[in-house]
Write a protein that holds these residues in place. Structure first.
Motif, PDB file in Angstrom:
ATOM      1  N   SER A 276      -7.305 -33.349 -63.285  1.00  0.00           N
ATOM      2  CA  SER A 276      -8.141 -33.472 -61.755  1.00  0.00           C
ATOM      3  C   SER A 276      -9.742 -32.701 -61.929  1.00  0.00           C
ATOM      4  O   SER A 276     -10.341 -32.037 -62.991  1.00  0.00           O
ATOM      5  CB  SER A 276      -6.406 -32.406 -60.821  1.00  0.00           C
ATOM      6  OG  SER A 276      -7.490 -31.018 -60.819  1.00  0.00           O
ATOM      7  N   GLU A 277      -9.664 -33.187 -60.661  1.00  0.00           N
ATOM      8  CA  GLU A 277     -11.166 -32.245 -59.945  1.00  0.00           C
ATOM      9  C   GLU A 277     -11.095 -31.345 -60.289  1.00  0.00           C
ATOM     10  O   GLU A 277     -13.015 -30.554 -60.263  1.00  0.00           O
ATOM     11  CB  GLU A 277     -11.371 -32.951 -58.638  1.00  0.00           C
ATOM     12  CG  GLU A 277     -12.225 -34.409 -58.554  1.00  0.00           C
ATOM     13  CD  GLU A 277     -12.620 -35.193 -57.484  1.00  0.00           C
ATOM     14  OE1 GLU A 277     -13.068 -33.797 -56.033  1.00  0.00           O
ATOM     15  OE2 GLU A 277     -12.614 -36.442 -56.942  1.00  0.00           O
ATOM     16  N   ARG A 278     -10.253 -30.269 -59.762  1.00  0.00           N
ATOM     17  CA  ARG A 278     -10.046 -28.801 -59.904  1.00  0.00           C
ATOM     18  C   ARG A 278     -10.831 -28.417 -61.417  1.00  0.00           C
ATOM     19  O   ARG A 278     -11.452 -27.864 -61.435  1.00  0.00           O
ATOM     20  CB  ARG A 278      -8.768 -28.973 -59.192  1.00  0.00           C
ATOM     21  CG  ARG A 278      -8.863 -26.830 -59.692  1.00  0.00           C
ATOM     22  CD  ARG A 278      -9.275 -25.504 -58.062  1.00  0.00           C
ATOM     23  NE  ARG A 278      -9.581 -24.432 -58.533  1.00  0.00           N
ATOM     24  CZ  ARG A 278      -9.112 -23.936 -57.745  1.00  0.00           C
ATOM     25  NH1 ARG A 278      -8.250 -24.023 -56.903  1.00  0.00           N
ATOM     26  NH2 ARG A 278      -9.476 -22.295 -58.458  1.00  0.00           N
ATOM     27  N   ASP A 279      -9.262 -29.268 -62.369  1.00  0.00           N
ATOM     28  CA  ASP A 279      -9.549 -28.813 -63.709  1.00  0.00           C
ATOM     29  C   ASP A 279     -11.008 -29.153 -64.071  1.00  0.00           C
ATOM     30  O   ASP A 279     -11.513 -28.167 -64.793  1.00  0.00           O
ATOM     31  CB  ASP A 279      -8.699 -29.920 -64.306  1.00  0.00           C
ATOM     32  CG  ASP A 279      -6.750 -29.647 -64.403  1.00  0.00           C
ATOM     33  OD1 ASP A 279      -7.182 -28.303 -63.216  1.00  0.00           O
ATOM     34  OD2 ASP A 279      -6.158 -30.268 -64.350  1.00  0.00           O
ATOM     35  N   GLN A 280     -11.349 -30.095 -63.604  1.00  0.00           N
ATOM     36  CA  GLN A 280     -12.387 -30.290 -64.415  1.00  0.00           C
ATOM     37  C   GLN A 280     -13.685 -29.761 -63.622  1.00  0.00           C
ATOM     38  O   GLN A 280     -15.050 -28.251 -64.304  1.00  0.00           O
ATOM     39  CB  GLN A 280     -12.948 -31.812 -64.102  1.00  0.00           C
ATOM     40  CG  GLN A 280     -12.206 -32.845 -64.561  1.00  0.00           C
ATOM     41  CD  GLN A 280     -12.508 -34.428 -64.480  1.00  0.00           C
ATOM     42  OE1 GLN A 280     -13.666 -34.694 -63.726  1.00  0.00           O
ATOM     43  NE2 GLN A 280     -11.981 -35.747 -64.151  1.00  0.00           N
ATOM     44  N   ALA A 281     -13.876 -29.152 -62.489  1.00  0.00           N
ATOM     45  CA  ALA A 281     -14.355 -28.088 -62.170  1.00  0.00           C
ATOM     46  C   ALA A 281     -14.530 -26.851 -62.816  1.00  0.00           C
ATOM     47  O   ALA A 281     -15.756 -25.689 -62.907  1.00  0.00           O
ATOM     48  CB  ALA A 281     -14.476 -28.048 -60.279  1.00  0.00           C
ATOM     49  N   GLU A 282     -13.252 -26.375 -62.961  1.00  0.00           N
ATOM     50  CA  GLU A 282     -13.222 -24.904 -63.143  1.00  0.00           C
ATOM     51  C   GLU A 282     -13.440 -25.308 -65.158  1.00  0.00           C
ATOM     52  O   GLU A 282     -14.228 -24.106 -66.004  1.00  0.00           O
ATOM     53  CB  GLU A 282     -11.839 -24.869 -63.162  1.00  0.00           C
ATOM     54  CG  GLU A 282     -11.132 -24.419 -62.112  1.00  0.00           C
ATOM     55  CD  GLU A 282     -11.725 -22.720 -61.374  1.00  0.00           C
ATOM     56  OE1 GLU A 282     -11.403 -22.331 -62.508  1.00  0.00           O
ATOM     57  OE2 GLU A 282     -11.817 -23.274 -60.452  1.00  0.00           O
TER      58      GLU A 282
END
Length: 133
Positions: free
Chosen positions: A55-61
């Motif tokens: 997810s975008e959140r996964d990628q950002a983290e």
């Protein structure tokens, strides 16, 4: 999810980390670690685990962790060099005041070669920097 636990866990490995998403929202309230990716910090590669789509959140983290990890590794590198300077000074003091002839015989050639190699690189790099200016 418990406020005490992070949402992601990064298990450090030689060239990066294995990334897990932490889950406590299950019937047993057990901590479950779901592997979502493998990171190579040297080349920046992020491989999702299995058929997973990050997810975008996964990628950002993951991107944030990689930036923080690179900063830590860079700081460790310079700390190691500062320690090396200290060790060189301590070695000089040891050779001058404490070392026996046998001990000096054991390390002198290796130390001289290592110091010659280091000096050659440092002088060349300094000349390169001076010629740029």
């Amino acid at each position: 999810m418990s406020a005490d636990l992070p949402e992601y866990y990064f298990r450090i490995r030689e060239n990066g980390a294995v990334v897990f998403r932490i889950d406590t929202e299950n019937r047993q309230r057990r901590i479950e670690m779901d592997q979502i990716a493998v990171i190579n910090i040297r080349n920046g590669e992020v491989k999702p685990h299995g058929q997973r789509v990050l997810s975008e959140r996964d990628q950002a983290e993951i991107a944030q962790w990689m930036n923080e990890r690179r900063a830590i590794l860079t700081q460790r590198d310079i700390d190691d060099i500062h320690r090396a300077v200290d060790y060189l000074n301590l070695t000089t003091q040891w050779a001058q005041s404490k070392a026996s002839d046998e001990q000096l015989e054991d390390v002198t050639d290796r130390l001289l070669m290592a110091m010659h190699d280091l000096r050659t690189v440092l002088v060349r790099k300094k000349a390169d920097r001076l010629s740029k200016d």
